[in-house]
Design an enzyme around this catalytic site. Structure first.
Site, PDB file in Angstrom:
ATOM      1  N   SER A 264       0.816  -1.191   0.000  1.00  0.00           N
ATOM      2  CA  SER A 264       0.000   0.000   0.000  1.00  0.00           C
ATOM      3  C   SER A 264       0.856   1.250   0.000  1.00  0.00           C
ATOM      4  O   SER A 264       2.060   1.211   0.221  1.00  0.00           O
ATOM      5  CB  SER A 264      -0.923  -0.001   1.208  1.00  0.00           C
ATOM      6  OG  SER A 264      -0.182   0.270   2.367  1.00  0.00           O
ATOM      7  N   LYS A 265       0.180   2.331  -0.231  1.00  0.00           N
ATOM      8  CA  LYS A 265       0.790   3.640  -0.316  1.00  0.00           C
ATOM      9  C   LYS A 265       1.789   3.927   0.803  1.00  0.00           C
ATOM     10  O   LYS A 265       2.869   4.437   0.578  1.00  0.00           O
ATOM     11  CB  LYS A 265      -0.357   4.653  -0.274  1.00  0.00           C
ATOM     12  CG  LYS A 265       0.053   6.065  -0.506  1.00  0.00           C
ATOM     13  CD  LYS A 265      -1.139   6.998  -0.434  1.00  0.00           C
ATOM     14  CE  LYS A 265      -0.596   8.394  -0.335  1.00  0.00           C
ATOM     15  NZ  LYS A 265      -1.447   9.432   0.020  1.00  0.00           N
ATOM     16  N   ARG A 266       1.411   3.560   1.999  1.00  0.00           N
ATOM     17  CA  ARG A 266       2.255   3.906   3.144  1.00  0.00           C
ATOM     18  C   ARG A 266       3.524   3.072   3.280  1.00  0.00           C
ATOM     19  O   ARG A 266       4.492   3.510   3.878  1.00  0.00           O
ATOM     20  CB  ARG A 266       1.437   3.760   4.436  1.00  0.00           C
ATOM     21  CG  ARG A 266       0.357   4.814   4.501  1.00  0.00           C
ATOM     22  CD  ARG A 266      -0.071   5.076   5.920  1.00  0.00           C
ATOM     23  NE  ARG A 266      -1.116   6.092   5.909  1.00  0.00           N
ATOM     24  CZ  ARG A 266      -2.280   5.971   6.518  1.00  0.00           C
ATOM     25  NH1 ARG A 266      -2.545   4.877   7.196  1.00  0.00           N
ATOM     26  NH2 ARG A 266      -3.162   6.930   6.471  1.00  0.00           N
ATOM     27  N   ASP A 267       3.482   1.838   2.748  1.00  0.00           N
ATOM     28  CA  ASP A 267       4.626   0.935   2.929  1.00  0.00           C
ATOM     29  C   ASP A 267       5.911   1.513   2.382  1.00  0.00           C
ATOM     30  O   ASP A 267       6.973   1.368   2.963  1.00  0.00           O
ATOM     31  CB  ASP A 267       4.351  -0.399   2.234  1.00  0.00           C
ATOM     32  CG  ASP A 267       3.155  -1.083   2.851  1.00  0.00           C
ATOM     33  OD1 ASP A 267       3.018  -0.980   4.081  1.00  0.00           O
ATOM     34  OD2 ASP A 267       2.364  -1.688   2.127  1.00  0.00           O
ATOM     35  N   PHE A 276       5.396   4.264  -6.015  1.00  0.00           N
ATOM     36  CA  PHE A 276       4.851   4.919  -7.208  1.00  0.00           C
ATOM     37  C   PHE A 276       5.946   5.170  -8.240  1.00  0.00           C
ATOM     38  O   PHE A 276       7.099   5.376  -7.873  1.00  0.00           O
ATOM     39  CB  PHE A 276       4.216   6.248  -6.816  1.00  0.00           C
ATOM     40  CG  PHE A 276       3.171   6.101  -5.754  1.00  0.00           C
ATOM     41  CD1 PHE A 276       1.973   5.460  -6.044  1.00  0.00           C
ATOM     42  CD2 PHE A 276       3.396   6.553  -4.469  1.00  0.00           C
ATOM     43  CE1 PHE A 276       1.014   5.283  -5.063  1.00  0.00           C
ATOM     44  CE2 PHE A 276       2.435   6.391  -3.480  1.00  0.00           C
ATOM     45  CZ  PHE A 276       1.238   5.753  -3.781  1.00  0.00           C
TER      46      PHE A 276
END
Length: 509
Positions: A264-267, A276
RNA sequence: GCCCCGUUCGUCUAGUUGGCCUAGGACGCGAGAUUUUCAUUCUCGAAAUCAGGGGUUCAAAUCCCCUACGGGGUACCA
């Protein structure tokens, strides 16, 4: 057109493009190119509440950077546009209505709040509320209400959604290119909303209508869609499009490197690697998420690494160009289970690719960085430096840490190394060496300096390691770096003498 | 809870039609060599009784069943 391979990547513009999405797109691209087919970009923006400005542009820029070019779609055009679902809004309603007319779908007047309440109640009894064949008779819809009442509600402009009607007691079966035959009982499926009260279709309706209209031959998407695939297959059948229904392939997910769950985004920033392709700044919070591009990754390396995360060609080859991937890719060889992202392997891939970049190309990039640091130098020197230190870097942004001493003289000297090497009397020896180096003529100085050093060390029965390391300490300030003589060659006589001088003065032991 | 999908070294995986698997490779890790330093590079090594248990078979990592574990889904989100 009938047999032409046409695949689509269909992200929704809710933020930056997740690396798992990039892999999905990559697999679509490889499959399309291998079959001389088309690779399209469709933007699925049916949820207007989740629209994030800039996301669409980000997606297009990311693929441009990665070198994965679309043949058709948003930003390119094509014969089956528009390719943005919000722009296709007017065409969906008739399809939903068609299903209602066929008895495959129905109007439902329950409000979102009413349903949320039902779910809450169910939860308190440790069950789950589902809008399905068992509950729909007790809810407010065109199946449970008298026909004239339904008409009255519609005439009054009452808000409604259109739901798919799953018939009871049917087994829905279909084949997945990766997972094989899959079965599901219809009575376990809920009557999904196809058409929302805001006049927009849901993903389920829109993706079937668009894929059909755009002549999509293969749907290659993430595993999270597998549970709703029976609905999609049922929709094709309800529309009477089964004979041209695309083939499905559900990809395994990219998982967190450490704990559990999907990446996820936070990892990324928690574990020190980008999630990204490009850096992204959230327009609302201003929060910045790092990107592969800005972290010094080469697009070819990212593509290669991603391709191998869940696929291999069966041989021991691991480095593949995009062209090779296009030739060798096969859906059958995609693994079925999720893959954890491995930062170390990603680094290794980038190291491999960085070594392939020519010194002159890399020098151009590095020169730009040096300019931002206000360092005056020449492209020639930068190219020489890059040639010497490239192999010690995995990322282009490590260049500075590996070569700063080529551009800025050291002001401190590694203490530990000093203690070990700069013994009593070294200052005197260095002074002598410095004097000799100074006396050597400028012409071909580095080579002559080398000859002198070798001869000097030998004839005075000095320890080579001792002398060379102290020279290195004086010039570099540390025990790092390529061959000392190469450093002398790049820095030149004046700079070397200057640094020796400074060191002799400052290191007093 | 229910449904679907999965399960080979720490990680990515090879192993596709059961026998050539005393399970191969890569990353990482350890040791050594090269290097005047550090890094690179090279060599060697440790590392999976194939989740566990039952079958089927002369023979199973490979086929079947059960259990466990992991992942996904269960929205008028995609």
């Amino acid at each position: 057109m009938e047999n032409r391979v046409r695949v689509r990547f269909a992200p929704s513009p809710t933020g930056p493009l997740h690396i798992g999405g990039v892999r999905t797109a990559l697999y679509n691209y490889l499959f399309a190119k291998q079959n001389n087919g088309d690779f399209l970009l469709r933007i699925e923006d049916t949820d207007q509440t989740r629209f994030v400005p800039g996301a669409e542009e980000y997606i297009i820029e990311a693929f441009k950077w990665l070198g994965l070019n679309f043949d058709e779609g948003v930003g390119i055009g094509g014969d089956y546009g528009p390719y943005k679902q919000s722009e296709r809004k007017p065409m969906y309603k008739q399809y939903a209505l068609d299903l209602v007319a066929k008895g495959k779908a129905y109007y439902a007047f329950d409000t979102a709040e009413e349903l949320a309440q039902k779910r809450l109640e169910a939860e308190s009894q440790k069950t789950t509320f589902q809008y399905d064949c068992k509950t729909r008779q007790s809810l407010r819809n065109s199946l449970s209400l008298p026909q004239d009442e339904v008409q009255r509600l519609l005439d009054n402009g009452e808000a409604y959604v259109i739901r798919f009607k799953f018939d009871e007691g049917q087994t829905i079966e279909f084949d997945d290119l990766i997972r094989g035959h899959i079965k599901m009982e219809s009575s376990l499926l809920d009557d999904k909303v196809l058409y929302k009260s805001d006049g927009m279709p849901t993903y389920h309706l829109a993706n079937i209508v668009d894929d059909h209209l755009m002549h999509i031959s293969h749907v290659i998407r993430g595993e999270e869609w597998l549970p709703s695939c029976p609905l999609h297959v049922s929709l094709y059948r309800a529309f009477g499009w089964e004979d041209t229904m695309p083939k499905f392939a559900h990809l395994p997910l990219l998982l967190k490197p450490d704990g559990k769950g999907k990446l996820s985004k936070r990892d990324g920033d928690r574990l020190g690697f980008p999630v990204f392709p490009l850096q992204w700044q959230d327009p609302k919070s201003g929060e910045i998420s790092s990107g592969y591009r800005e972290s010094g990754y080469l697009p070819e390396a990212v593509v290669n690494m991603l391709a191998l995360l869940g696929w291999n060609d069966g041989t021991e080859q691991e480095i593949f160009s995009l062209e090779e991937l296009v030739n060798k890719f096969s859906i059958e060889r995609i693994s079925k289970h999720g893959a954890k992202f491995d930062l170390e392997k990603a680094k290794w891939f980038n190291h491999q690719y960085l070594q392939k970049v020519s010194n002159s190309d890399l020098a151009k990039v590095y020169l730009d960085e040096l300019n931002t640091k206000n360092i005056a130098t020449t492209i020639d020197k930068v190219e020489q430096v890059v040639g010497l230190i490239k192999e010690r870097c995995s990322f282009s942004n490590e260049l500075w840490a590996q070569s700063d001493y080529f551009f800025v003289a050291p002001t401190t000297y590694a203490e530990k190394a000093l203690k070990k090497r700069w013994k009593e009397g070294m200052g005197a020896i260095m002074t002598t060496i410095s004097e000799h180096l100074k006396a050597i003529e400028d012409n071909d100085w580095a080579q002559k300096a080398e000859d002198f050093l070798m001869q000097y060390i030998q004839s005075n029965e000095l320890n080579m390691g001792q002398i060379m390391n102290c020279l290195r300490l004086a010039v570099v300030g540390d025990t790092k770096g390529p061959n000392m003589l190469d450093i002398m060659r790049v820095l030149g006589k004046d700079e070397i003498l200057l640094r020796l001088d400074t060191a002799i003065k400052n290191i007093n032991l």
